[in-house]
Design a protein around this motif. Structure first.
Motif, mmCIF file in Angstrom:
data_model
loop_
_atom_site.group_PDB
_atom_site.id
_atom_site.type_symbol
_atom_site.label_atom_id
_atom_site.label_comp_id
_atom_site.label_asym_id
_atom_site.label_seq_id
_atom_site.Cartn_x
_atom_site.Cartn_y
_atom_site.Cartn_z
ATOM 1 N N PHE B 116 0.831 -1.202 0.000
ATOM 2 C CA PHE B 116 0.000 0.000 0.000
ATOM 3 C C PHE B 116 0.861 1.246 0.000
ATOM 4 O O PHE B 116 0.552 2.239 -0.660
ATOM 5 N N LEU B 121 -1.477 3.425 -2.268
ATOM 6 C CA LEU B 121 -2.898 3.130 -2.126
ATOM 7 C C LEU B 121 -3.325 3.580 -0.737
ATOM 8 O O LEU B 121 -2.803 3.102 0.263
ATOM 9 N N ARG B 122 -4.173 4.564 -0.684
ATOM 10 C CA ARG B 122 -4.632 5.104 0.605
ATOM 11 C C ARG B 122 -6.139 5.215 0.552
ATOM 12 O O ARG B 122 -6.684 5.547 -0.506
ATOM 13 N N PRO B 123 -6.799 5.058 1.641
ATOM 14 C CA PRO B 123 -8.262 5.173 1.628
ATOM 15 C C PRO B 123 -8.709 6.563 1.190
ATOM 16 O O PRO B 123 -9.739 6.702 0.538
ATOM 17 N N TRP B 124 -7.941 7.554 1.553
ATOM 18 C CA TRP B 124 -8.385 8.912 1.230
ATOM 19 C C TRP B 124 -7.966 9.356 -0.159
ATOM 20 O O TRP B 124 -8.203 10.462 -0.554
ATOM 21 N N ARG B 125 -7.332 8.435 -0.866
ATOM 22 C CA ARG B 125 -6.874 8.803 -2.206
ATOM 23 C C ARG B 125 -8.037 8.713 -3.181
ATOM 24 O O ARG B 125 -8.691 7.692 -3.308
ATOM 25 N N ARG B 126 -8.302 9.840 -3.863
ATOM 26 C CA ARG B 126 -9.371 9.837 -4.855
ATOM 27 C C ARG B 126 -8.891 9.096 -6.089
ATOM 28 O O ARG B 126 -7.764 9.307 -6.535
#
Lengths: 457, 176, 217, 1017
Positions: B116, B121-126
């Motif tokens: 990640f 890859l991040r949850p907040w990445r649009r």
């Protein structure tokens, strides 16, 4: 399904000449459509079972573990039976997703997602029982070695229950991670089909900004192989450790070196049966006949009969070892198993696990999905009884005849077992509703794009 | 500084493979290729390095195992030795199962976390897609317009020769 | 607008709160640790006066420590050994004497209100003789040093091993009101036992067991 | 102006579904009302609340509940909170009157132990005695006097009774006092004084478990109606005919101690008496016999006659009994027994519990021929433990029936419950105008009585006892009476205008009557203080003229045939069970839950049948059968009881324990936990068990417990008996293997004992896979149990329960196999039904050095201590039960529910030194860790090392046979270390190499080596 013998080399894994977009569409359809009446019926039934289980467990925690039918001699029965049963179910998922992946069995792509989900939910069900079987479940966190004010009193790393605790939590974590990593591209696909709203926000959050970059794909593939490589020994270790709960004890009928392979084979056996059960249902109710084909069923049936053979061999070996050991306690336990008060359970087990799967030698049986479904249910029942037989018949008459006792489950125990099925199916039905049940990206790599010149845009 | 790019969109796996290989042979800078599934062979077509994630996995797994063996030994034999069932203080065989599990846990989780991190890859990445159907059924080859000498027309022809269904230019502050 | 203002004010307040609390983080206690417990007692008995200034030995009042598990709260007849005669602080008595001489009368008996509670509890009248009208009623002290019910602590071996009272109870002789100084957690006990075995107590070797059954049975 | 940059084709083309990323995703304002200026809206309030909560938590403090410490106002000198005080007194649980030491902690008695200085009981105490403590805290006891069932004041009741008595006295009416055996000399004297004030008064004594025939027989043969004292310790050959002298007969603790003395194999020189037992049912005495023979009920007479004939032949006496037909037992062994008895003349003993005077006369005749009088039987210093006269009881019944009794006082007896239906006491007693009961707690007789003047519990009262001539002891109160009860002596004295309290009455009687008989010359104060301090004193016994010479007695008539029913018919054996005796302790849950040593049944009585009898009737265990006597009153003469199948019982016997079906056991309906599937704690009649006393026969002037012919018919109903050891466990291990059976119990003939070599120590220790990191260099506690001494009397079980706060779980939980006893007594049968051998094996935590339980506990709740104890830490236990599963001995007990009692009065009996366990935790024998620790601490306070003689576990202390020995295995001087080298020493399941700290000494049978019998069970 056509006759396999008539095929030139191999049947295609996916039927119906799907294009990539059709694959996406087919698999995502249940997510977009309103739930069917059948789904609702199943969901509400599962929820009712879950509610029953929650009520039973709440009652048990409020009143005491005495509401189970256990006694001073039989300290474990339904609880640990269910635990081992569910863990075993879980193993098939990992087997399909990891071991078959490593062996490049590409037919697994149709079923691995659901099998992994099954693993997760089964491990959730399994993990429940070691907690609620405690006399004081609110102190379950004492199993974890954390610094404390008791002079730092740690835990007993020699106890198989601690091994269990680590094994189950690792297994759950790795399975979850494995499942989630595999799900990432599909979440992105679903996300990109979803236009706006709350659901899209969640999907954006969950898909971590996946954009199909090949650099990421490359790392993804590496990670997937690594996880599969880790999960493979893990799945073997987990059931080995579960078997050590029994094998490292001194109780005749438990203290057996054959247990680890016997348990692992049994786990795969029962898990395959459960995968079959679920897949056959999903296939017919969700319109996935092109993805879960007769060939899948055929292959899984072969695995079932193979593992059934191992299990049968283990049963025979146990008896042989008891005879050969000249150990009277050991001999008595096995005689008691077959002829004692729980003989009915023993013969149910043998019938379901050894005799019934022999029918699968016949291709016609394997091709008859209804029959396969019934057989898979029988194997599930048989494997549940296997654990029951191992646990209860060994405990109820051990060394000192003065302490021999019987065992009969109470309604609470039965309700708890039903509740675990409720939990499992509730989770599974939600999974079918909200997550692509088939790994789209993997299916696409199997389907590929039609050879040029083919169908053009 | 914004990055000027040229993107070719394909519908077939072999098209994008060939186009990528051709672009690399032309000496073009391949920013990335976007595919709905892992297309095998693209790594050599793009001449990508082998990932170092296995090393992370191995080292952290080893580290986890080493930590756990030490921890188990320390808690049972050093910090508070307690006589449990007459077993020796250093019951190393009994420590094996937990050590193994912790090794797998460390290796697995750390590999994924490392993945990640390096793949950003991040949850907040649009999600920023080069093509809306890239997660469905489109393959996109993204080339960098590296300098003024970049001949857009020639490259466009190259892509179209490899059956690109559309070719477009875009500027990125940051490549997706 | 005002909502934002409220948020800002509250945030400032919270940060102030946290800042104020921050230095005490080192002293944060886990549940069950009652260090610094200092309840008000029904009689404002001062250990500082008795054990500190007057140097009354601990075991004079807490005589159970040598003979029983419990050190015990002294029965009131132990108090009366002195307080049959000592009814008030010396300063108050002297002041009354001076006043009496000045007013040319016999000095009155001065009874301090706290000591009067002892007499009342024993059912004594003003002349310190039993008063049938008053029913004796024991004093309900509030236990400061509490251990859970599943812990069996015995004072005797500790006193016999010459562990000072202050080791566990802190400098009681300086306390106006008794406060729990040590954590009294299991880890605290165990660590002291380990140290005692390793280094001895009061220059004597000790064998302080850390077997579970020493305290839990 | 500037170029438009796009991020995607859709953005560039402006596809309508394309969401521009640079636009606010939620362009419209959130649907929340903005707060009005100056007000605190909902969100603001929530924020404030949240911050406030966070701040409070951050700065928060924690406090436990406030606990108070309330000291004494004036502390008595001898009272020290937290320390136990011990008082010597006398047990009042039955008429055996054993010596007691009462442990008093913070003002309340919490444990009874045998008084080692008492000459009769010598430190032992039976299960009933141990448990009688709980009777003190019974909240159902009478709180004060009752008048026609309603509470009244003592003054009121006294006034009524005194006037009624005065009326009787005035008109010369008949006053009768009906009591059980009175062992108290003061009470006897007071009764005598009281009765003397009436012109027509008589004191009738009877025993619910009567031995009247023995007294009657001695009146006939020795001219003195007395119960002799039996000295089992001096007997080398013992023949018991239907006498359970180790279990319930007269003075079992005293007899057990004596019996054990006569079989002390580890003594120097070793002794091993020969014991033959003839009985119909199976008793614990029978289980210890070297030769046990089943006889049908009523065959005692023929057996004793045949024995007497054989002895007489050896004595050269021509006695016509030789003509009596063949004995019901094989003749050859009977010859052998007669030979042994004759060889051990003067050191042999023949006892019989038969209630037929003619049979007892023959018994006396045999003992006389053997010269046992004056040696093993002492008629000059008789026992007063049974003084009942059944003939007088019969006369009283006749008087009652005739309506000739004006006043009836009943004390220390419950005739409305325990008399046979033939006497019909309950109906007759209603006709008496003045019926006064002295019962301390509600019983069947008190329910009929117009006045109840409740007596104290014996632990609240001043009294005394002289259980045997020359042995007097004091009963002193160990706490103030809990209710408004009054001692009987006080009541009687009060009615004679004597207002002295019991203390003064007792003291005065001792000064006047007992002090003159003192042995050492000392002032009365010293004599009294010694008696109160030691609990017992030895007194002189006035030599009395008696027909001890006996030779002048005429030759008895041979008893040719007893009341034995014809072949094939069944007849009754009514017997007192070890826990219940005559039912006087039926209110005691400890005794109700005590498994019967033979049947292992709790909370119920049952009809025992031999396996063959059951098979011929076609009944299985738990089948309810109807037992009919065909007597005159059909209602009382038929019982419905569940069947229990009892190997070793005679095929024609139906054995039923007495003491069940007592009123006041309905309280146990809700004993135990209540939950969805729980069952009531009592039987279908609402009581615990069924009263079998109505089936007793009053015949020939004695109460007869055996021999009544019955018919049995199955009812078709079933009851699951609450047994702790299941029947199938007896049967099945025999089928295990042909090669050998389970090495759980060892048994050997005495001849094999000398041949046995001590086991080499090296084989026991040091067999291990891994290096031994735990050498136990200091002390290592060990316990050794002599199975040869153990009679299975179960005193240790109750002692352990009292000492360690073990809960009572109730009938339903026992039925679910969840009894909590840390110490249980396993009994194993060997051989066929006719010649079954039984071994009792006390089983408790074995404190294994390689404990399987410890390894598997995940949270270190059970680990080993440095001195070899297997520790169980309740507060650490999370309750996985893995340890119990992995225990090969199955001695771990789990708290399935909150078993802790809710009864605040009953909870006063809890031992404050032992944790009361909550639900969800495992518990087990701690080897009385609290006692070990106390011994260590007090030794340290004395400045000397703790020795194992300083400490005894509760089970060890109570054991009348001294079968249990605790000690330091590492101390070569200790008794356990010596016993561990005994050739009889073994460990149970030694092959598992768990290295137990508890060992056993094998059972030895005094019989010739018989390969079929020796070896393992």
């Amino acid at each position: 399904m056509s006759d396999a013998a008539a095929l030139p080399v191999r049947e295609p894994l996916i039927l119906g000449d799907k294009s990539l977009a059709e694959v996406t569409g087919d698999i995502c359809r249940p997510l977009d459509a309103r739930p069917t009446a059948l789904w609702w019926a199943g969901f509400l039934a599962s929820l009712a079972l879950l509610g029953l289980g929650v009520a039973a467990v709440s009652y048990q925690i409020a009143v005491g573990i005495g509401v189970w039918g256990l006694n001073r001699t039989v300290g474990w029965a339904f609880d640990i039976t269910n635990f081992v049963f569910w863990i075993g179910i879980g193993h098939a998922g990992t087997l399909i997703s990891a071991i078959l992946f490593l062996f490049r069995q590409r037919w697994r792509t149709s079923v691995n997602r659901a099998a992994e989900a099954m693993t997760l939910f089964a491990v959730m069900c399994a993990g429940l029982f070691p907690v609620i079987h405690m006399g004081r479940p609110w102190l379950a966190f004492w199993m974890f070695p954390y610094p404390n004010t008791r002079g730092s009193l740690w835990i007993n790393f020699r106890s198989p229950l601690v091994w269990d605790f680590f094994a189950i939590s690792t297994y759950f974590t790795i399975s979850l991670v494995f499942w989630y990593v595999g799900l990432l591209p599909d979440l992105a696909t679903v996300r990109d089909r979803t236009r706006r709203g709350f659901r899209r926000r969640i999907l954006e959050w969950l898909s971590l900004g996946w954009n199909g970059s090949y650099r990421t794909w490359l790392r993804y593939e590496i990670v997937y192989v690594l996880l599969a490589g880790l999960a493979t020994p893990l799945v073997v270790s987990v059931h080995t450790i579960v078997s050590w709960d029994f094998a490292t004890s001194v109780i005749p009928g438990w203290h057996a070196t054959i247990f680890p392979p016997y348990f692992v084979a049994g786990a795969i056996f029962s898990g395959m049966a459960m995968v079959l059960t679920l897949m056959l249902v999903a296939r017919s109710t969700m319109g996935l006949q092109h993805y879960i084909t007769g060939r899948h069923v055929d292959v899984m049936c072969k695995l079932v009969i193979f593992t059934s053979g191992i299990v049968a061999f283990a049963y025979a070996t146990e008896f042989f070892m008891a005879l050969y050991s000249a150990n009277q306690y050991e001999q008595f336990v096995f005689r008691n198993r077959a002829l004692g008060p729980f003989a009915w359970a023993y013969w149910t087990m043998v019938g379901c696990n050894v005799l019934v799967p022999q029918l699968l030698w016949f291709r016609r049986v394997r091709a008859n999905l209804g029959l396969v479904f019934v057989l898979s249910l029988a194997v599930n029942v048989g494997m549940w009884f296997e654990r029951f037989v191992i646990i209860v018949t060994s405990l109820h008459r051990d060394y000192l005849p003065s302490s021999w006792a019987g065992y009969a489950p109470t309604s609470i125990e039965v309700a708890t077992l039903a509740g675990s099925f409720g939990l499992f199916f509730t989770c599974f039905l939600l999974f079918c509703r909200f997550v692509p049940v088939i790994a789209m990206a993997e299916i696409k790599s199997v389907v590929g794009t039609p050879a040029r010149p083919g169908k053009d845009l | 500084m914004a990055q000027r790019t040229l993107a070719g969109v394909f519908t077939r796996e072999e098209d994008v493979l060939e186009a990528t290989g051709a672009a690399r042979r032309e000496g073009l800078t391949i920013l990335d290729v976007y595919t709905p599934y892992a297309v095998h062979g693209l790594d050599s077509a793009m001449a990508l390095q082998r990932s170092r994630l296995p090393r992370v996995c191995f080292l952290l797994g080893l580290g986890g195992a080493a930590f756990k063996v030490w921890f188990e030994y320390w808690t049972t034999a050093v910090a508070w030795p307690i006589n449990v069932g007459g077993k020796p203080w250093d019951s190393l065989p009994a420590f094996v199962p937990v050590t193994f599990e912790v090794m797998v846990l460390f290796a697995g989780v750390s590999t994924v976390v490392a993945f990640f991190l390096v793949a950003r890859l991040r949850p907040w990445r649009r999600p920023r897609l080069v093509h809306p159907r890239v997660t469905d059924d489109r393959f996109v080859l993204l080339l960098a317009q590296t300098d003024a000498g970049f001949d857009v027309a020639r490259v466009r022809r190259l892509l179209e020769r490899h059956h690109a269904t559309e070719v477009c230019e875009r500027d990125y502050e940051e490549v997706p | 607008m005002s909502s934002r203002l409220v948020t800002v004010v509250l945030l400032v307040g919270l940060s102030y709160n946290l800042l104020a609390v921050a230095p005490r983080i080192a002293n944060w206690r886990l549940p069950g640790d009652h260090t610094d417990y200092e309840p008000a007692q029904p009689v404002a008995f001062s250990h500082r006066v008795h054990a500190g200034e007057l140097q009354v030995a601990c075991l004079y009042c807490h005589f159970g420590a040598e003979r029983s598990r419990h050190a015990g709260i002294p029965p009131l007849n132990v108090c009366m050994n002195c307080h049959r005669f000592v009814t008030a602080p010396i300063g108050a008595v002297r002041a009354e004497d001076v006043l009496a001489v000045k007013e040319n009368r016999r000095p009155l008996r001065i009874v301090s209100p706290e000591i009067a509670k002892i007499y009342r509890a024993l059912g004594l009248g003003d002349n310190l003789a039993p008063d049938p009208a008053r029913t004796p009623e024991p004093v309900a002290w509030i236990t400061v040093h509490n251990l859970p019910d599943f812990v069996y602590f015995d004072h005797r071996p500790h006193v016999a091993a010459a562990v000072t009272c202050q080791t566990c109870h802190g400098p009681v002789e300086t306390m106006e009101r008794v406060r729990q100084v040590q954590a009294l957690t299991m880890g605290w006990c165990v660590n002291c036992h380990r140290d005692a075995t390793r280094r001895g107590v009061a220059d004597r070797s000790a064998n302080a067991s850390i077997d579970c059954v020493s305290c839990h049975f | 102006m500037s170029r438009r940059y796009w991020k995607s084709i859709e953005e560039r083309d402006g596809g309508e579904d394309w969401l521009p990323a640079d636009r606010d995703e939620f362009p419209e304002p959130l649907a929340v009302l903005p707060d009005a200026p100056g007000t605190l809206g909902r969100r603001g309030f929530l924020k404030a609340a949240g911050f406030g909560l966070a701040g409070t938590l951050a700065a928060g403090c924690q406090r436990g509940p406030v606990s108070k410490a309330i000291p004494f106002l004036n502390q008595p000198e001898e009272v020290m909170p937290g320390r136990a005080t011990w008082y010597a007194t006398t047990c009042g649980a039955c008429s055996a009157a054993c010596g007691l030491l009462v442990k008093n902690r913070d003002g309340r008695p919490i444990k009874l132990e045998g008084n080692p200085q008492h000459p009769l009981s010598r430190g032992g105490l039976c299960a009933v005695g141990q448990a009688s403590l709980l009777g003190l805290y019974d909240r159902w006891r009478h709180r004060g006097p009752l008048k026609r069932g309603q509470p009244a004041s003592w003054a009121d009741v006294d006034a009524d009774i005194v006037s009624a008595l005065a009326a009787i006295r005035h008109r010369g009416g008949a006053l009768r006092l009906l009591t059980g055996t009175i062992v108290s000399p003061t009470l006897s004297a007071t009764i005598g004084r009281f009765m003397a004030t009436f012109p027509n008064a008589r004191h009738v004594v009877y025993d619910a478990i009567s031995s009247s025939a023995i007294l009657d027989a001695h009146e006939r043969t020795h001219g003195r109606r007395a119960l002799p004292r039996y000295h089992f310790g001096q007997a080398a050959v013992i023949a018991g005919v239907d006498a359970d002298f180790l279990g319930t007969w007269i003075s079992p603790v005293e007899f057990t101690r004596g019996y054990r003395d006569g079989r002390s194999l580890e003594g120097n020189p070793p002794r091993c008496s020969y014991h033959a037992q003839f009985e119909s049912g199976l008793t614990i005495t029978g289980t210890k016999a070297d030769w046990r023979t089943r006889i049908a009920p009523g065959e005692e007479g023929p057996v004793l006659t045949q024995l007497a004939a054989r002895v007489a032949r050896r004595a050269g006496l021509a006695w016509p009994a030789g003509d009596v037909g063949m004995p019901p037992v094989p003749g050859a062994p009977l010859d052998d027994l007669a030979g042994r008895l004759w060889a051990a003349r003067g050191a042999s003993l023949v006892v019989s519990g038969c209630q037929d005077v003619a049979v007892q006369v023959i018994c006396n005749f045999v003992n006389h021929l053997l010269g046992n009088y004056g040696r093993t039987i002492d008629i000059n210093r008789p026992s007063y433990q049974r003084g009942g006269c059944d003939a007088a009881l019969g006369e009283l019944a006749a008087e009652l029936a005739a309506g000739a009794v004006d006043g009836l006082l009943v004390a220390a007896a419950n005739p409305a419950y325990d008399l046979p239906a033939d006497l019909d006491f309950a109906t007759l007693a209603r006709r008496v105008d003045l019926l006064v009961s002295f019962a301390g707690s509600p019983d069947e007789t008190a329910a009929l009585a117009g006045y109840v003047c409740p007596d104290h519990h014996y632990l609240e009262a001043w009294s005394d006892a002289e259980p045997a001539a020359g042995c007097a002891s004091i009963t002193q109160p160990v706490l103030a009476p809990i209710g408004g009860t009054r001692a009987i002596v006080e009541s009687l004295a009060r009615w004679m205008d004597d207002a002295r309290p019991a203390y003064e009455l007792v003291r005065a009687h001792w000064e006047s009557a007992l002090f003159p008989r003192r042995i050492p010359v000392e002032p009365f104060e010293t004599f009294w203080d010694t008696a109160v301090h030691d609990g017992a004193v030895e007194l002189q016994v006035a030599p009395r003229e008696s027909a001890a010479s006996g030779t002048s007695a005429p030759l008895p008539d041979p008893v040719a045939a007893g009341a034995a029913p014809p072949e094939g018919a069944l007849s009754l054996v009514l017997y007192p069970s070890v826990g219940q005796l005559d039912g006087r302790h039926a209110h005691n849950p400890w005794l109700q839950e005590l498994p019967d040593p033979i049947t292992k049944v709790t909370w119920d009585n049952c009809a025992s049948l031999s396996p063959d009898a059951a098979a011929s009737l076609g009944v299985r265990e738990g089948d309810v059968v109807r037992i009919e006597t065909g007597g005159p009153s059909p209602a009382a003469a038929a019982l419905e009881l569940p069947v229990y199948i009892q190997p070793g019982q005679h095929d024609r016997a139906v054995a039923i324990p007495l003491g069940y079906g007592r009123a006041s056991t309905e309280r146990f309906t809700r004993a135990g936990p209540h939950w969805l599937e729980s069952q009531p704690g009592v039987g279908p009649n609402g009581l615990v068990g069924i009263n079998a006393a109505p089936l007793i026969v009053f015949e020939g002037g004695t109460l007869r417990y055996g021999g009544r012919a019955v018919r049995i018919a199955p009812t078709g109903r079933r009851i699951e008996l609450a047994t702790t050891q299941r029947h199938h466990s007896i049967i099945e291990p025999r089928q295990v293997s042909s090669a050998g059976s389970r090495p759980i119990v060892r048994e050997m003939p005495v001849s094999a004992l000398s041949a046995q070599q001590p086991p080499p120590g090296a084989t026991r220790e040091g067999r291990g896979l891994w290096p031994d990191d735990h050498p136990y260099s200091g002390r290592r506690w060990g316990l050794i149990i002599d199975l040869n001494a153990c009679t299975g009397c179960s005193a240790c079980v109750v002692a352990c329960q009292v000492e360690n706060n073990i809960p009572v779980v109730g009938r339903d939980e026992v039925r679910r196999q969840r009894e909590m006893h840390w110490l249980r007594i396993d009994r194993y049968f060997t051989d066929a039904d006719e010649s079954v051998d039984v071994v009792h094996q006390p089983m408790l935590c074995q404190h294994c050095a390689n404990a399987p339980c410890e390894t598997v506990c995940p949270v270190l709740a059970t680990v080993h201590s440095a001195d070899g104890l297997n520790q169980q830490v309740y507060n650490r236990c999370v309750g996985t039960r893995y340890c119990a599963n992995n225990c090969p001995y199955k001695v771990r007990r789990f708290n399935w529910f909150t078993y802790a009692r809710a009864d605040a009065v009953e909870n006063l009996v809890l031992n404050p030194d032992v944790t009361v366990r909550t639900r969800g935790v495992m518990e087990k024998c701690s080897l009385c860790a609290q006692r070990l620790l106390e011994a260590r601490i007090s030794a340290r306070a004395r400045g000397e090392p703790a020795r194992d003689t300083d400490v005894r576990t509760a089970c060890e202390q109570s054991c009348p046979a001294g079968a249990i020995v605790l000690g330091d295995l590492n101390d070569p001087a200790s008794r356990v270390a010596a016993l561990a080298k005994d050739p009889r020493y073994f460990q149970v399941l030694e092959d598992l190499n768990v290295r137990p700290g508890v060992g056993y000494l094998a059972v030895v049978r005094n019989r010739d080596a018989d390969p079929g019998k020796a070896g393992h069970v």
